[in-house]
Every structure is written in C-alpha cells, then in structure tokens.
Write an enzyme that holds these catalytic residues in place. Sequence first.
Site, PDB file in Angstrom:
ATOM      1  N   GLU A 168      18.964 -34.264  18.188  1.00 27.29           N
ATOM      2  CA  GLU A 168      18.156 -34.077  16.970  1.00 27.29           C
ATOM      3  C   GLU A 168      17.197 -32.899  17.102  1.00 27.29           C
ATOM      4  O   GLU A 168      15.982 -33.012  16.926  1.00 27.29           O
ATOM      5  CB  GLU A 168      17.423 -35.374  16.622  1.00 27.29           C
ATOM      6  CG  GLU A 168      18.421 -36.495  16.318  1.00 27.29           C
ATOM      7  CD  GLU A 168      17.798 -37.809  15.870  1.00 27.29           C
ATOM      8  OE1 GLU A 168      16.675 -38.084  16.291  1.00 27.29           O
ATOM      9  OE2 GLU A 168      18.448 -38.553  15.112  1.00 27.29           O
ATOM     10  N   GLU A 362      25.564 -40.815  15.475  1.00 21.64           N
ATOM     11  CA  GLU A 362      24.648 -41.965  15.347  1.00 21.64           C
ATOM     12  C   GLU A 362      24.722 -42.421  13.904  1.00 21.64           C
ATOM     13  O   GLU A 362      24.655 -41.599  12.990  1.00 21.64           O
ATOM     14  CB  GLU A 362      23.186 -41.579  15.600  1.00 21.64           C
ATOM     15  CG  GLU A 362      22.817 -41.368  17.032  1.00 21.64           C
ATOM     16  CD  GLU A 362      21.321 -41.072  17.214  1.00 21.64           C
ATOM     17  OE1 GLU A 362      20.483 -41.619  16.472  1.00 21.64           O
ATOM     18  OE2 GLU A 362      21.010 -40.280  18.113  1.00 21.64           O
TER      19      GLU A 362
HETATM   20  C1  BG6 Z   1      17.465 -41.251  16.302  1.00 17.34           C
HETATM   21  C2  BG6 Z   1      17.327 -41.079  17.770  1.00 17.34           C
HETATM   22  O1  BG6 Z   1      16.396 -40.596  15.746  1.00 17.34           O
HETATM   23  O2  BG6 Z   1      17.363 -42.509  15.719  1.00 17.34           O
HETATM   24  C3  BG6 Z   1      17.352 -42.363  18.551  1.00 17.34           C
HETATM   25  O3  BG6 Z   1      18.263 -40.175  18.298  1.00 17.34           O
HETATM   26  C4  BG6 Z   1      16.642 -43.464  17.792  1.00 17.34           C
HETATM   27  O4  BG6 Z   1      16.873 -42.147  19.832  1.00 17.34           O
HETATM   28  C5  BG6 Z   1      17.432 -43.693  16.512  1.00 17.34           C
HETATM   29  O5  BG6 Z   1      16.486 -44.652  18.513  1.00 17.34           O
HETATM   30  C6  BG6 Z   1      16.953 -44.845  15.645  1.00 17.34           C
HETATM   31  O6  BG6 Z   1      15.598 -44.678  15.346  1.00 17.34           O
HETATM   32  P1  BG6 Z   1      14.517 -45.756  15.710  1.00 17.34           P
HETATM   33  O7  BG6 Z   1      13.215 -45.078  15.487  1.00 17.34           O
HETATM   34  O8  BG6 Z   1      14.731 -46.896  14.799  1.00 17.34           O
HETATM   35  O9  BG6 Z   1      14.755 -46.119  17.150  1.00 17.34           O
END
Ligand code: BG6
Length: 462
Positions: A168, A362
């Site tokens: 990111e 993701e």
């Molecule tokens: C992304 C990151 O921003 O979202 C992760 O790459 C992160 O590391 C994921 O865990 C989900 O976001 P959050 O804040 O709910 O953990």
Amino acid sequence: MKPFPKNFLWGAATSNVQAEGGYLEDGKSLNVYDTLEVKPEIGDVPVASSTAVASDHYHRYKEDIALMQEMGFKANRFSIVWSRTHPGGDDGIMNEKGIAYYEDMIDTMRAAGIEPVVSLVHFDMPDSLYRKYNGFYDRRVVDFYADHVADIARRLKGKVKYWITYNEINLATWGHLVAGADRPEGVSQAEFHERITHHTMLAHAKAVLAIHEADPDAIVGGMEAFSPVYPATCAPEDLFAADFAQKMRSFLQFDIMTTGDYPAYYKTLLKEQGVTCELPEEDRAIMRQAAKELDYLAFSYYSSAAAKGPATKEEIAFGGGGRYSNPYLGANEWGWKIDPQGLRISLNLLTDRYHLPLFIVENGIGLDDQLVDGKIEDDARIAYHTAHIKAMEQAIHEDGVDLMGYLAWSPFDFLSSHKEVRKRYGFVYVNRTKDDLKDLARIPKKSFYWYKNVIATDGMEL
Ligand code: BG6
C-alpha cells in the site's frame, strides 16, 4: 458464473508483523508496528494488543499453511519482516535465523502446492530507522531498503516467483506506520508529501530492478490500497472533487510507477504550494527503467469512497477535504462501506489507465466473529466474498480485465492494523481475546468450507 482463467491464483494474504508474534525472538528487532501507539478506529476504548504473541504464526506457521492447503490455496501472500531479516536496518547484516524462517515457510508452502507471493515493507520498518533517520523522509533509508530487498531477492532466487515491492505504497504519505516517518516541524504538508513520494517511489523502482537483477524470471508488481472515488452528485464541483481525490489518493503512485515521472497534475499542485519538484535525472532514469520492467499492478480493495465539492485541490490533497459518506451503501461495525460493484469499477479504471495485468492481493471484511458451541457462523463474510468474486468475474468476462488472481484477507485471524483482535478477517478463527491468549487454537469458520469449495470449483459454485 463463467470459469476463471487457467492458473488463476486463488488464495489469501497475511501481514506477518500482524500475525507472527515472536517479536524479539531469534534476533528480530522491534519495528514501527511493534512500537506503534494506537488510537482505536472507533470510540475511545483502548483496543490494542501487544505484538509479542499476536497469532503466534511464528511458531505455528506449519499448522497455518496446512489449513491453507486444506482450503486448496493456489497462492499465498505473506510479508518478509524487514526487522527480522535485517534487524539493524542500516548495517547490511542479514540475520541468518530470520531469513531461515522465511526459507522454511516458503519450502513448506511449495511442498503444499502453494505459490508464495512475497511482499516487502508491510508496516515493518526497523524502529531504529524511524528513530535515527525518520524513515523514508531520509534519502539514506531508500538505500537501506534497496540493500535489504537485493539481499532477500538474491537469497530467494528460484524459490519465489511473485513479488510485491511495498505494501500500500500510496499510504506512505500518511507517515509513521507505512513509511516510518513523521512530518518534521516547519515542513509543510506539501513538502512532506513530495519528499515521501519521491523516496518511496525511488525505493520501489530500486526494488523492481534489484529483484529482476537477482532473478530475471521474477514477476514483480507495485501495490496500492485502491478505492474508486464517486462524486456525491452529478454537480460539476462534486465530479471535480472526486476526480482530484482519485488522482491524489490512488492514481498518483501507479502513474509514477508506470511512467517513471511525476504526472502534470502533481507537479502543478506542488508548484502552487511553492514546492520544488524536479526529480533528479539520476533518480528519474532508475524510475523510468523500473517502469519498463514492471510486470503487474497489485491492489487491496475493501471499499469505495465518495467526494463532495466544493473543495480546493489543497484541501483534497492534504486535508481530507471533500470526503463524503455514501448513503447508498451499508457498512461493517467499523464503518467500512461494503461495495462489491466498486471492485468491478476499480478493475476497469485500472485496466483502462494502465493496460497491465492486475492482481487483487487483499479483499475481506472485518467482523467480530463469535465462537458458539465450537463453531463460527460467519455468513456475513461469505456474503461479502461471494459478492466481490461475482463482481470480479463480471470484470473478467464482461469487461475484458486481465486478472492474475484473488487473494482474500485473510487466511486466519490476526491483529488489525490498529492491533485489534476483535476485528477479525480470517477463514480460520484464532482462539484468543485482547488480553487472554487462551490456547490460540485454530478453528475453521463456516467460510473456510465455503472458500474451499469456491477454489475446488474454480469459482463456479459460490
Ligand atoms: C490493509 C493492510 O490496509 O488493510 C493490512 O495492508 C490491514 O495490513 C488490512 O490489516 C485491513 O485493515 P485493518 O485496519 O482492518 O486491519
């Protein structure tokens, strides 16, 4: 549903700093996630757990990979923690025990028929680089990072095919957790933004070149957190706000990665802010070469965003100006809007602008899963992934998007970016609470069996 492309990479993704624990074991040093002081995402009740144990993936990775194998994963994305392999950060010394851990992790995945997808810098800069240098604000850290990446790439040559240079990277200008940097007093937001953008883009470029030099067969991608930004209405000022927010929040870094230079809208903005922004020719040459060598674009997708005008460019770029809450979408408990069609829109926007293969690395929903009678009925997670996979299928078959794979967030539960245990994303439940580590047992959720069937039927049965 129509079949997904041959060799489509179904699987999931992990941020190892959030999952491993073992935070000072076998020579690892503290990193910026370990030392992060968290403000809760919602409310003001403290949520953070220590990273000392997290989900104990450090000791249980074989069990976790066996569960991925049971789900039929074709690929698994994970991050190599910088502070584990190069704990000093600035001395070039590789921690043999640290790298051996990842080598064994990769061998275990390969033996399970799972293709490893390696991310570098996922919230894991050695804390000493933050304290001594202010992270990526300091040019020297670009070279420490490049040396770290080159070292890893040489060592893992032939074992790893898919690489992601920086998790990111478009969030690096947020500072601390993502770039290990704070805005120094007296430095304007625009100056800070430019400096971090320059250094992280150069770091990414050096990583692309270093990985290809170590292994010409490696497939290297840049990665962003991507959200399409919708205008609140068809009023022209809303459209302007949405367009500029889209550029500043998510096109900028991909624009630079794919051309090797700053785009005109960014140069103009900086000029208006009184910031000198000519990239040194030597850096531009590296960035241009990396643009030529870039194999694909990876992104995380959780949600869409919206914008409302009137808002100035400065407000949009540096002050969160124009942000608007889309009334047409539902959200999870943490306020993250649920918008599967936004994924299809993202895939189209990225394809039309960059004409490169894309990789969703993701996608998932944070839920406060409940263990009842030994079971977790996470229907909301199944519904979330079902809708997003359908949107992805439409993007491939109806819009002609070239998509390499779908990596869900996440294979098993681990700490959120705010170090919260309660906000879970996994297909496998990890039995612990914020303060009670219990037995850390791995319990497949209902979504585990559902995803297993999705992969087994190559997305034909959702
Ligand atoms: C992304 C990151 O921003 O979202 C992760 O790459 C992160 O590391 C994921 O865990 C989900 O976001 P959050 O804040 O709910 O953990």
